[in-house]
Design a protein around this motif. Structure first.
Motif, PDB file in Angstrom:
ATOM      1  N   ARG A 121     -23.403  14.839   2.415  1.00  0.00           N
ATOM      2  CA  ARG A 121     -24.124  16.026   2.902  1.00  0.00           C
ATOM      3  C   ARG A 121     -23.704  17.242   2.066  1.00  0.00           C
ATOM      4  O   ARG A 121     -22.511  17.554   1.921  1.00  0.00           O
ATOM      5  CB  ARG A 121     -23.824  16.262   4.375  1.00  0.00           C
ATOM      6  N   ILE A 122     -24.675  17.956   1.487  1.00  0.00           N
ATOM      7  CA  ILE A 122     -24.439  19.068   0.569  1.00  0.00           C
ATOM      8  C   ILE A 122     -24.633  20.391   1.323  1.00  0.00           C
ATOM      9  O   ILE A 122     -25.293  20.459   2.353  1.00  0.00           O
ATOM     10  CB  ILE A 122     -25.415  18.982  -0.618  1.00  0.00           C
ATOM     11  N   ARG A 123     -23.992  21.484   0.767  1.00  0.00           N
ATOM     12  CA  ARG A 123     -24.041  22.777   1.444  1.00  0.00           C
ATOM     13  C   ARG A 123     -25.448  23.274   1.687  1.00  0.00           C
ATOM     14  O   ARG A 123     -25.731  23.928   2.679  1.00  0.00           O
ATOM     15  CB  ARG A 123     -23.299  23.839   0.597  1.00  0.00           C
ATOM     16  N   ASP A 124     -26.347  23.007   0.728  1.00  0.00           N
ATOM     17  CA  ASP A 124     -27.716  23.513   0.869  1.00  0.00           C
ATOM     18  C   ASP A 124     -28.553  22.693   1.840  1.00  0.00           C
ATOM     19  O   ASP A 124     -29.765  22.899   1.949  1.00  0.00           O
ATOM     20  CB  ASP A 124     -28.400  23.571  -0.488  1.00  0.00           C
ATOM     21  N   GLY A 125     -27.928  21.713   2.537  1.00  0.00           N
ATOM     22  CA  GLY A 125     -28.649  20.906   3.534  1.00  0.00           C
ATOM     23  C   GLY A 125     -29.239  19.629   2.999  1.00  0.00           C
ATOM     24  O   GLY A 125     -29.753  18.804   3.784  1.00  0.00           O
ATOM     25  N   THR A 127     -29.043  15.863   1.007  1.00  0.00           N
ATOM     26  CA  THR A 127     -28.106  14.738   1.013  1.00  0.00           C
ATOM     27  C   THR A 127     -28.285  13.918  -0.258  1.00  0.00           C
ATOM     28  O   THR A 127     -29.363  13.902  -0.860  1.00  0.00           O
ATOM     29  CB  THR A 127     -28.327  13.812   2.227  1.00  0.00           C
TER      30      THR A 127
END
Length: 703
Positions: A121-125, A127
């Motif tokens: 899961r990445i900070r910008d939402g 995956t």
């Protein structure tokens, strides 16, 4: 230690690609060493955005070769899009998954790995997916040293992933593609051609994958792709599991047993029920047993029956004891790989003498098989007391022996002997087990034949004793007769005939047919014949006599009924009764469901008079009428049962036409005419009992 990952940082939501490796690295000593996972990261478009050095070592691609390109290019070329769609449907909502798959090495090889995927899961939402590929450590790829053995194994080995897609095959499995079209790396069982065996194979694999219970030695028949032959295979399946116990796929082991010795022996046992006991003849059944056992069980096989169990009709007077031994057996069947059966000193039907100390008598006494893998015929053994067998053993090269008792329903019927001469291999315990199973199945057919023969012999003896031994027509007619028991499995029936002179010079002619076969039918026939003779002596006209006979039989059936009023042995019969007066030359006839007589005029014309119909005897409510005919002197009256004229191929009318032709040489003496009619009408084995009564009328002056 964390794996080093090379790639860009803008990770997005990903679809998946599975990376594969053929087998683990091993140390010089042969033990498996710890292997680092090959790591790759892909984004939501399926693009490779991360590539570890271990992945580079594993698949031969440098990071520059794959980063920025679609991961689908690493899959084997077969149905790439379908596989990705199936993954998205199955794992798209999961945080973690694992499984098996095949992908391409840079040199074009398809390799097999256990692949684990974890959602990032990445900070910008968005995956992405972190994919960790490790060498497959289950089943066929566990140890590199075993791979050459498995590759050349005569067993076809295949590995299938959790979607039942083929991911690895050894060489034998690849050869089976002409039988199993789904034996192709990258091909799914869902792509099988329709058919019952294909559906069963899919169902079996799904069951093993679901419950983990192995399937062992499932036999199936498959037609080759060209449709020219049918092959029989035995298949075993077991589930492949990861370290966490999760199902990774299925391993299949298959062997083509179409032409194997084991299958030949299994086929032998299956054939016992269809090839042994095709008739209820004892000698033929014994011979069928011997014929079927050669050469699968032995080069030379005999069936010798204990004389005490043979029906009296098949055994001549008991031979005396001689120096050769006791007359224990009679040769009932023999077969050999050599024409003429040179190994057998005795022909079928001959008495066989055996020494009291021989293994044959021990088998009879103990009921246990004799197993002698290396036949000992040296001086001092039982063979010394059996010089005839000693010569046969020496001349034929007999070197191994099995004697199995023929046992059925607790009785020992005889022995079956298995011998090898040309085959140099001694019998084994497996051969003994097969021989015992084979004989046990065949003994039931032989016992049925023996029981049938005994009953038929008893019924035939009763039948012949109850039929008139000396027919006489007195001054009224000249008579002759014939009786033939059925040659089929139904056995002796209840056909009868009679000629009964009356005190006033008239003569009663009667023929009848009792329903059923066997001893009961013969006994019922005797009772009916006695009743007809009693009623005839009362001087009753034919129609009245049949009515009284019907009532008598009905009362007999009621008296023999059980407490609930159900007849234990219901009696029924057809009957034709004729009363001839030689003075008036009138013949009065009545029938109770019986075929009409044939009347042959002195000039040769044949007619079948149409008699008033009447119900069969035994119903208790029959009404009968008579037909009065005036016959010229020298008229031939032929009374018969339906077995003479009716066959499975022809009805009664066709049979009556044949009978008319058979009676045409009316000038023959009656005995010769009887023989001529039987020869023309009856085949070697009649399907039903046959009774024939011929009477040639005479005219007498008025009294």
């Amino acid at each position: 230690m964390s794996p080093q990952v090379r790639g860009r940082t803008g990770l997005r939501a990903a679809s998946a690609v599975w990376l594969t490796v053929q087998m683990p690295l091993t140390t010089a000593g042969g033990g498996a060493e710890e292997t680092h996972a090959a790591i790759a990261v892909i984004d939501d478009t399926g693009t490779v955005i991360g590539w570890s050095r271990a992945a580079e070592d594993l698949l031969g691609y440098r990071a520059a070769d794959v980063i920025g390109r679609s991961g689908a290019a690493l899959l084997t070329t077969h149905d790439r899009a379908a596989r990705i769609a199936a993954w998205a449907h199955r794992f798209g909502d999961q945080e973690h998954w694992s499984g098996l798959t095949s992908v391409l090495h840079r040199d074009g090889r398809a390799i097999l790995t256990q692949l684990e995927g974890s959602r990032l899961r990445i900070r910008d939402g968005t995956t992405s997916w972190l994919l960790a590929a490790t060498p497959f450590r289950g089943g066929v790829a566990a140890i590199s040293a075993l791979e050459p053995l498995i590759r050349r194994s005569p067993v076809a080995v295949g590995v299938w992933d959790a979607d039942l897609r083929c991911v690895w095959l050894n060489e034998m499995a690849q050869r089976l593609r002409r039988v199993f079209p789904h034996y192709q790396v990258g091909r799914s069982l869902a792509e099988l051609l329709p058919g019952p065996e294909a559906e069963l194979a899919v169902g079996a694999m799904r069951a093993v994958l679901a419950d983990g219970i192995p399937l062992i030695d499932r036999e199936s028949r498959w037609t080759t792709a060209d449709g020219r032959s049918e092959r029989t295979l035995t298949t075993s399946l077991f589930r492949l599991e990861g370290r966490d116990g999760q199902a990774l796929g299925v391993c299949s082991l298959a062997m083509d047993i179409t032409d194997s010795p084991a299958r030949e022996r299994l086929a032998l046992l299956r054939q016992v029920s269809t090839r042994v006991g095709t008739t209820l003849d004892v000698s033929q059944t014994a011979q069928e047993l011997a014929d079927l056992a050669v050469p699968v069980l032995g080069d030379y096989v005999t069936v010798d029956l204990n004389e005490s169990v043979l029906p009296n009709s098949e055994v001549p007077s008991r031979p005396p004891v001689t120096e050769a031994g006791i007359p224990v057996f009679r040769r009932a069947g023999a077969a050999s790989i050599h024409p003429g059966i040179p190994e057998s000193p005795w022909a079928r039907g001959e008495v066989i003498y055996v020494p009291p100390t021989s293994p044959f008598t021990r088998v009879l006494a103990s009921g246990r098989s004799h197993f002698e893998p290396v036949l000992d015929a040296s001086p001092g053994t039982w063979v010394d007391y059996d010089p005839q067998r000693a010569r046969t053993i020496r001349d034929a090269g007999i070197h191994t022996l099995i004697i199995v008792p023929l046992r059925a329903r607790g009785d020992i019927l005889g022995v079956t002997v298995f011998i090898r001469t040309e085959n140099p291999t001694p019998f084994t315990l497996d051969d003994l087990d097969l021989a015992e199973e084979f004989v046990a199945r065949a003994a039931l057919s032989l016992d049925n034949a023996l029981r049938y023969t005994r009953e038929r012999t008893a019924a035939l003896a009763l039948q012949r004793n109850l039929l008139p031994r000396r027919l006489t027509g007195g001054d009224a007619v000249e008579v002759a007769s014939r009786y033939l028991p059925a040659g089929t499995h139904e056995g002796v029936g209840g056909d009868w005939y009679d000629a009964i002179p009356l005190r006033d010079g008239r003569l009663a002619l009667v023929v009848g047919d009792v329903t059923g076969h066997g001893i009961n039918a013969a006994a019922t026939m005797g009772r009916l014949r006695t009743a007809v003779r009693t009623l005839t002596n009362l001087g009753l006209p034919p129609a009245e006599l049949l009515a009284d006979l019907d009532n008598v039989v009905a009362r007999m059936s009621e008296q023999e009924a059980d407490t609930e009023g159900i007849a234990l042995d219901a009696m029924g019969a057809t009957c034709l009764y004729a009363l001839y007066d030689p003075v008036t030359r009138h013949c009065v006839l009545a029938t109770a469901g019986h075929p009409p007589p044939a009347l042959v005029a002195p000039g040769g014309g044949v007619t079948f008079p149409r008699l008033p119909p009447g119900t069969p005897i035994g119903l208790g409510a029959g009404t009968y009428e008579s037909l009065d005919l005036e016959l010229a002197a020298g008229t031939l009256i032929a009374l018969y049962t339906d077995g003479l004229i009716e066959t499975r191929e022809a009805d009664l009318e066709a049979g009556m036409d044949r009978l008319a032709a058979a009676l045409s040489p009316v000038s023959l003496p009656l005995d010769d005419l009887c023989d001529s009619v039987i020869e023309a009408m009856v085949a070697d084995s009649s399907e039903d009992d046959v009774a024939l009564l011929l009477a040639r009328t005479r005219a007498l002056p008025e009294r």
